[in-house]
Design a protein around this motif. Structure first.
Motif, PDB file in Angstrom:
ATOM      1  N   ASP A   1       0.859  -1.185   0.000  1.00 56.58           N
ATOM      2  CA  ASP A   1       0.000   0.000   0.000  1.00 56.58           C
ATOM      3  C   ASP A   1       0.890   1.228   0.000  1.00 56.58           C
ATOM      4  O   ASP A   1       2.120   1.126   0.060  1.00 56.58           O
ATOM      5  CB  ASP A   1      -0.987  -0.006   1.180  1.00 56.58           C
ATOM      6  CG  ASP A   1      -0.288   0.077   2.522  1.00 56.58           C
ATOM      7  OD1 ASP A   1       0.377   1.093   2.786  1.00 56.58           O
ATOM      8  OD2 ASP A   1      -0.392  -0.890   3.307  1.00 56.58           O
ATOM      9  N   SER A   2       0.268   2.409  -0.046  1.00 53.54           N
ATOM     10  CA  SER A   2       1.052   3.637  -0.211  1.00 53.54           C
ATOM     11  C   SER A   2       1.723   4.088   1.078  1.00 53.54           C
ATOM     12  O   SER A   2       2.438   5.075   1.088  1.00 53.54           O
ATOM     13  CB  SER A   2       0.149   4.760  -0.734  1.00 53.54           C
ATOM     14  OG  SER A   2      -0.858   5.049   0.227  1.00 53.54           O
ATOM     15  N   ASN A   3       1.489   3.364   2.174  1.00 48.85           N
ATOM     16  CA  ASN A   3       2.039   3.807   3.448  1.00 48.85           C
ATOM     17  C   ASN A   3       2.993   2.779   4.063  1.00 48.85           C
ATOM     18  O   ASN A   3       3.284   2.836   5.230  1.00 48.85           O
ATOM     19  CB  ASN A   3       0.876   4.100   4.412  1.00 48.85           C
ATOM     20  CG  ASN A   3       1.357   4.751   5.675  1.00 48.85           C
ATOM     21  OD1 ASN A   3       2.010   5.783   5.634  1.00 48.85           O
ATOM     22  ND2 ASN A   3       1.064   4.132   6.809  1.00 48.85           N
ATOM     23  N   SER A   4       3.432   1.820   3.284  1.00 52.78           N
ATOM     24  CA  SER A   4       4.280   0.770   3.853  1.00 52.78           C
ATOM     25  C   SER A   4       5.613   0.692   3.118  1.00 52.78           C
ATOM     26  O   SER A   4       5.784   1.270   2.059  1.00 52.78           O
ATOM     27  CB  SER A   4       3.593  -0.597   3.733  1.00 52.78           C
ATOM     28  OG  SER A   4       2.365  -0.574   4.401  1.00 52.78           O
ATOM     29  N   GLY A   5       6.487  -0.095   3.700  1.00 56.45           N
ATOM     30  CA  GLY A   5       7.728  -0.432   3.012  1.00 56.45           C
ATOM     31  C   GLY A   5       8.904   0.447   3.386  1.00 56.45           C
ATOM     32  O   GLY A   5       8.760   1.508   3.983  1.00 56.45           O
ATOM     33  N   GLU A   6      10.077  -0.061   3.028  1.00 58.68           N
ATOM     34  CA  GLU A   6      11.330   0.648   3.274  1.00 58.68           C
ATOM     35  C   GLU A   6      11.804   1.243   1.966  1.00 58.68           C
ATOM     36  O   GLU A   6      11.707   0.605   0.917  1.00 58.68           O
ATOM     37  CB  GLU A   6      12.406  -0.340   3.751  1.00 58.68           C
ATOM     38  CG  GLU A   6      12.087  -1.040   5.055  1.00 58.68           C
ATOM     39  CD  GLU A   6      12.230  -0.107   6.252  1.00 58.68           C
ATOM     40  OE1 GLU A   6      13.166   0.714   6.224  1.00 58.68           O
ATOM     41  OE2 GLU A   6      11.390  -0.192   7.174  1.00 58.68           O
ATOM     42  N   ALA A   7      12.352   2.447   2.058  1.00 58.46           N
ATOM     43  CA  ALA A   7      12.781   3.114   0.825  1.00 58.46           C
ATOM     44  C   ALA A   7      14.129   2.605   0.321  1.00 58.46           C
ATOM     45  O   ALA A   7      15.036   2.351   1.109  1.00 58.46           O
ATOM     46  CB  ALA A   7      12.866   4.605   1.069  1.00 58.46           C
ATOM     47  N   LEU A   8      14.226   2.434  -0.984  1.00 57.44           N
ATOM     48  CA  LEU A   8      15.511   2.196  -1.643  1.00 57.44           C
ATOM     49  C   LEU A   8      15.910   3.523  -2.286  1.00 57.44           C
ATOM     50  O   LEU A   8      15.040   4.294  -2.695  1.00 57.44           O
ATOM     51  CB  LEU A   8      15.360   1.152  -2.751  1.00 57.44           C
ATOM     52  CG  LEU A   8      14.904  -0.248  -2.343  1.00 57.44           C
ATOM     53  CD1 LEU A   8      14.553  -1.060  -3.586  1.00 57.44           C
ATOM     54  CD2 LEU A   8      15.995  -0.943  -1.538  1.00 57.44           C
ATOM     55  N   SER A   9      17.215   3.771  -2.380  1.00 62.57           N
ATOM     56  CA  SER A   9      17.653   5.044  -2.955  1.00 62.57           C
ATOM     57  C   SER A   9      18.330   4.842  -4.294  1.00 62.57           C
ATOM     58  O   SER A   9      18.984   3.824  -4.521  1.00 62.57           O
ATOM     59  CB  SER A   9      18.650   5.725  -2.012  1.00 62.57           C
ATOM     60  OG  SER A   9      18.000   6.015  -0.807  1.00 62.57           O
ATOM     61  N   PHE A  10      18.160   5.799  -5.174  1.00 65.00           N
ATOM     62  CA  PHE A  10      18.886   5.792  -6.450  1.00 65.00           C
ATOM     63  C   PHE A  10      18.979   7.225  -6.957  1.00 65.00           C
ATOM     64  O   PHE A  10      18.363   8.133  -6.388  1.00 65.00           O
ATOM     65  CB  PHE A  10      18.194   4.886  -7.477  1.00 65.00           C
ATOM     66  CG  PHE A  10      16.845   5.371  -7.939  1.00 65.00           C
ATOM     67  CD1 PHE A  10      15.694   5.066  -7.226  1.00 65.00           C
ATOM     68  CD2 PHE A  10      16.727   6.136  -9.095  1.00 65.00           C
ATOM     69  CE1 PHE A  10      14.447   5.514  -7.652  1.00 65.00           C
ATOM     70  CE2 PHE A  10      15.481   6.587  -9.527  1.00 65.00           C
ATOM     71  CZ  PHE A  10      14.335   6.273  -8.799  1.00 65.00           C
ATOM     72  N   SER A  11      19.766   7.385  -7.973  1.00 66.23           N
ATOM     73  CA  SER A  11      19.823   8.723  -8.560  1.00 66.23           C
ATOM     74  C   SER A  11      19.678   8.636 -10.067  1.00 66.23           C
ATOM     75  O   SER A  11      19.835   7.573 -10.667  1.00 66.23           O
ATOM     76  CB  SER A  11      21.131   9.418  -8.175  1.00 66.23           C
ATOM     77  OG  SER A  11      22.206   8.693  -8.707  1.00 66.23           O
ATOM     78  N   VAL A  12      19.320   9.761 -10.629  1.00 62.66           N
ATOM     79  CA  VAL A  12      19.242   9.871 -12.094  1.00 62.66           C
ATOM     80  C   VAL A  12      20.262  10.926 -12.482  1.00 62.66           C
ATOM     81  O   VAL A  12      20.321  11.996 -11.886  1.00 62.66           O
ATOM     82  CB  VAL A  12      17.824  10.288 -12.538  1.00 62.66           C
ATOM     83  CG1 VAL A  12      17.812  10.584 -14.033  1.00 62.66           C
ATOM     84  CG2 VAL A  12      16.811   9.196 -12.204  1.00 62.66           C
TER      85      VAL A  12
END
Ligand code: BGC
Length: 748
Positions: free
Chosen positions: A736-747
């Motif tokens: 859902d839109s309120n769960s999970g751990e963020a992964l990081s990346f760049s463009v």
């Protein structure tokens, strides 16, 4: 010589640049052959016949009443007649008795099914299953075209972030990405893959911004900036047009003072010049005439001029074009070339649909197509997938062997018309299977029915009879919600609690001490926080359509596990409107501030430290966008990206392992959200960029690989262009839109 050639080239290039470059290819898939036919026909038409093609009227009943106008070429399209025999007669007059024999284009609001009614579009969106949406739209087209309807005024692609607005029922909810994916699927389904006689022209509507009506009051003004339009409201329309939608409808609202039916910026600059749309633009019902009420034109003549100059091809029910265009062309006020352009767009659609070759339907065979077993089956599956399980303390699924006596109660338990929802013009309640009927059939002799309340707004002081019945039952199944008439067009609400004494009924049922399973059928997310403690489980079914009863019985008794997810944020109280997951990052409260931490802890939610709040209701909704339980549970692990940095034309490959950690099969809607950390503008805290449904057996794990083109992260920035801005991003893969751990990346 060379210099002269270069000079000519330079002039040509400069001219092309001045017109904004070469026009994109046809969006409706026209061919040189089609264009030739259109041009040949146009060349034969008188001015009056051309303007007649631009006139659409509501023409139900005896075709003889309209014979003179049809014969005289004064009507190009009709809506609201569905009888195949009468429609054949309408076409016969047009084809055999009018001078040029141009068939009529017959329209109808076939919004979520024709006779077989599917869940309301908001429910279809809750499936997160575009393939199923497409299948439903194809079925709607099969049923409607069998009767002679070749044009539906659907899909409605209005983003809706205010559940007070009754028409939220008709769209895919609050999110741009989900709305676009559903819109494309519906267009494909209606129109089919080839131009045969089952192709029903789709109409993306309402262009544009209509869902942002002030205060959620239908038809009200909107104030959307160009950036807001381009980043949030326009993409679903662009997607629908790219999917080949033949037609588009203007909206009733004025945006920042300009009514859509006269808005050259959206209808010409964006729709025609940027997107290259070469289909047909129709007004909404009298939306040309309503410009007089808006005070945007003094009379019908003035508003007709406004509309034609904005590029509107067909007038639905204002009689503005038919009454005034001819005199304006003759007076040199309106150019005949504008009329020709409009008529080309109309004829192109008629030719593509094959109306000239096949104006008639086999009327005697039409009935056999309606309510075909395969159609009912698809409607049932869609209703099953569209129900969202919002609470379950373990009572669901019920074991049929253990519950001997079932009490069925509540105003929506046996409401065959109302469970069809809004826009079910052609759905007949005699064909609806209600929950009561489905349960009685499945458990003969074991169902007691005491309605408690016979309609949603009913007020009662005492519930003695139903509570006594609850005491005698093994389980209480209560069906609550709102009738079809409480949502849809012109049906906005200021109070979103369950109406009448429904909450009191639920509380009384709880006092009987038996397990209570509540199902809500409604056209919008109601504010049900106060009702949650009074039931063991709550299924949100929106309005589930013809087959809602069997679908709900299958869910409640565990033949199928719920898999729907909220396509819209569920609020705690109406005062939180508007509250949606992809709001912009604000400056307050500051990240990590104690007050915010407390609110988060209390709500059990994480805000990304970037939202504002109410002193009394905090910062969070009741259920976030994308939320929904199943009878099993899912775990996300080993989340990874294939790169730390991507080129702007690259593809992000995100992966994770999804495990069904429960004891039965289930389907999870896996969602991928992205956040652009720093932009030329403040950016949304999260935006959905991908979703897929994954079915796993108990204990099964699967490695999922998801591809997100970096170009999908583009947005219209400060400089007024659409591009991916290089920098740092975060990505979530979650349920859902309120769960999970963020992964990081760049463009880069
Ligand atoms: C609605 C449209 C609909 C039209 C024709 C209008 O009132 O806004 O969505 O297609 O009527 O019935």
């Amino acid at each position: 010589m060379k210099t002269i050639r270069n000079l000519i080239l330079l002039v040509l290039v400069a001219a092309a640049a001045a017109c904004g470059g070469p026009r994109p290819a046809s969006t409706v898939g026209t061919t040189p052959d089609v264009e030739r036919r259109v041009d040949q026909l146009l060349a034969k038409m008188t001015l009056s016949e051309k303007i007649g093609q631009m006139n659409q009227i509501s023409a139900g009943g005896d075709p003889a009443n309209y014979a003179e106008a049809v014969r005289g070429g004064q009507i190009g399209s009709i809506l609201n007649e569905v009888d195949p025999v009468r429609l054949n007669e309408f076409q016969r007059i047009a084809v055999e008795e009018s001078r040029l024999g141009i068939p009529l284009l017959v329209g109808r609001d076939v919004i979520h099914g024709f006779h077989t009614v599917f869940p309301i579009p908001l429910g279809i969106a809750a499936t997160f299953d575009p393939a199923l949406a497409e299948e439903g739209a194809r079925i709607a087209a099969l049923e409607a075209t069998a009767q002679g309807i070749r044009w539906t005024f659907s899909p409605m692609l209005d983003i809706a972030r205010d559940p007070r607005w009754g028409r939220m029922a008709e769209g895919s909810g609050e999110d741009t990405w989900l709305d676009a994916r559903m819109g494309e699927a519906l267009v494909r389904g209606y129109q089919g893959t080839q131009w045969d006689t089952t192709a029903m022209a789709a109409c993306v509507k309402h262009f544009v911004g209509y869902g942002a009506a002030e205060g959620g009051r239908d038809y009200n003004s909107t104030f959307l900036s160009e950036r807001q339009l381009r980043n949030v409201y326009l993409p679903p329309f662009e997607a629908g047009i790219k999917a080949g939608a033949l037609t588009l409808m203007t909206s009733f609202n004025d945006n920042d003072g300009v009514p859509s039916t006269a808005n050259r910026f959206i209808l010409k600059d964006i729709l025609r010049d940027e997107w290259g749309f070469d289909g047909l633009v129709v007004t909404d019902w009298n939306s040309m005439g309503e410009m007089i009420s808006h005070g945007y034109g003094a009379d019908r003549k003035e508003v007709a001029q406004e509309a034609i100059e904005a590029g509107v091809d067909m007038d639905m029910m204002t009689y503005g074009y038919i009454s005034h265009l001819e005199e304006m062309v003759r007076a040199g006020v309106v150019k005949e070339s504008a009329i020709d352009a409009a008529v080309r767009n109309i004829l192109r659609v008629k030719v593509l649909l094959g109306l000239f070759e096949h104006p008639y339907v086999a009327a005697a065979a039409a009935a056999a197509v309606q309510y075909a077993p395969a159609h009912l089956d698809a409607a049932r599956r869609t209703a099953e997938e569209s129900a969202v399980l919002l609470k379950n303390d373990g009572v669901l699924p019920l074991d049929p062997a253990r519950v001997r006596t079932i009490l069925v109660t509540g105003p929506m338990a046996d409401a065959p018309h109302d469970q069809l929802g809004t826009w079910a013009f052609d759905g007949q309640k005699e064909h609806t299977v209600t929950p009561l009927a489905a349960l009685r059939e499945r458990f003969p002799g074991r169902v007691t029915y005491v309605p408690g309340l016979t309609y949603s707004r009913q007020k009662r002081d005492r519930f003695d009879e139903v509570v006594a019945a609850a005491r005698k039952a093994d389980v209480v199944l209560v069906f609550l919600g709102e009738e079809a008439i409480l949502s849809g067009e012109a049906h906005s609400l200021a109070d979103l609690n369950l109406k009448g004494s429904q909450s009191e009924l639920l509380a009384a049922l709880k006092s009987a001490g038996k397990p209570v399973v509540a199902t809500v059928m409604a056209g919008r997310p109601l504010t049900i926080e106060r009702d949650l403690p009074n039931c063991g489980a709550l299924l949100y079914a929106f309005h589930p359509g013809t087959m809602g009863g069997p679908a709900l019985a299958n869910l409640i008794f565990g033949d199928v596990a719920p898999s729907g997810k909220t396509p819209v944020t569920f609020l705690r109280t109406v005062g939180q409107v508007p509250m949606y997951y992809s709001h912009n990052m604000t400056g307050r409260p500051y990240r990590g501030e104690t007050l915010l931490d407390d609110i988060e802890a209390e709500a059990g939610q994480t805000s990304l430290g970037n939202t504002s709040y109410y002193l009394d209701y905090g910062a969070y909704p009741l259920f976030p966008f994308g939320y929904g339980l199943s009878y099993t549970s899912f775990a996300y692990s080993d989340l990874a990206l294939d790169n730390a940095s991507y080129a702007q034309d690259g593809v992000i490959r995100a992966s994770c392992t999804l495990t069904n950690t429960g004891a039965r099969e289930g389907t999870e809607v896996v969602q991928v959200y992205v956040r652009d950390l720093v932009g030329s503008l403040t950016r949304p805290v999260k935006e959905l960029k991908h979703f897929e449904r994954v079915t796993l057996q108990a204990g099964e794990s699967r490695r999922l690989e998801m591809e997100i083109p970096v170009s999908d992260l583009a947005f219209w920035g400060l400089d007024g262009t659409k591009k991916v801005e290089p920098g740092d991003f975060q990505l979530w893969i979650a349920g859902d839109s309120n769960s999970g751990e963020a992964l990081s990346f760049s463009v880069r």
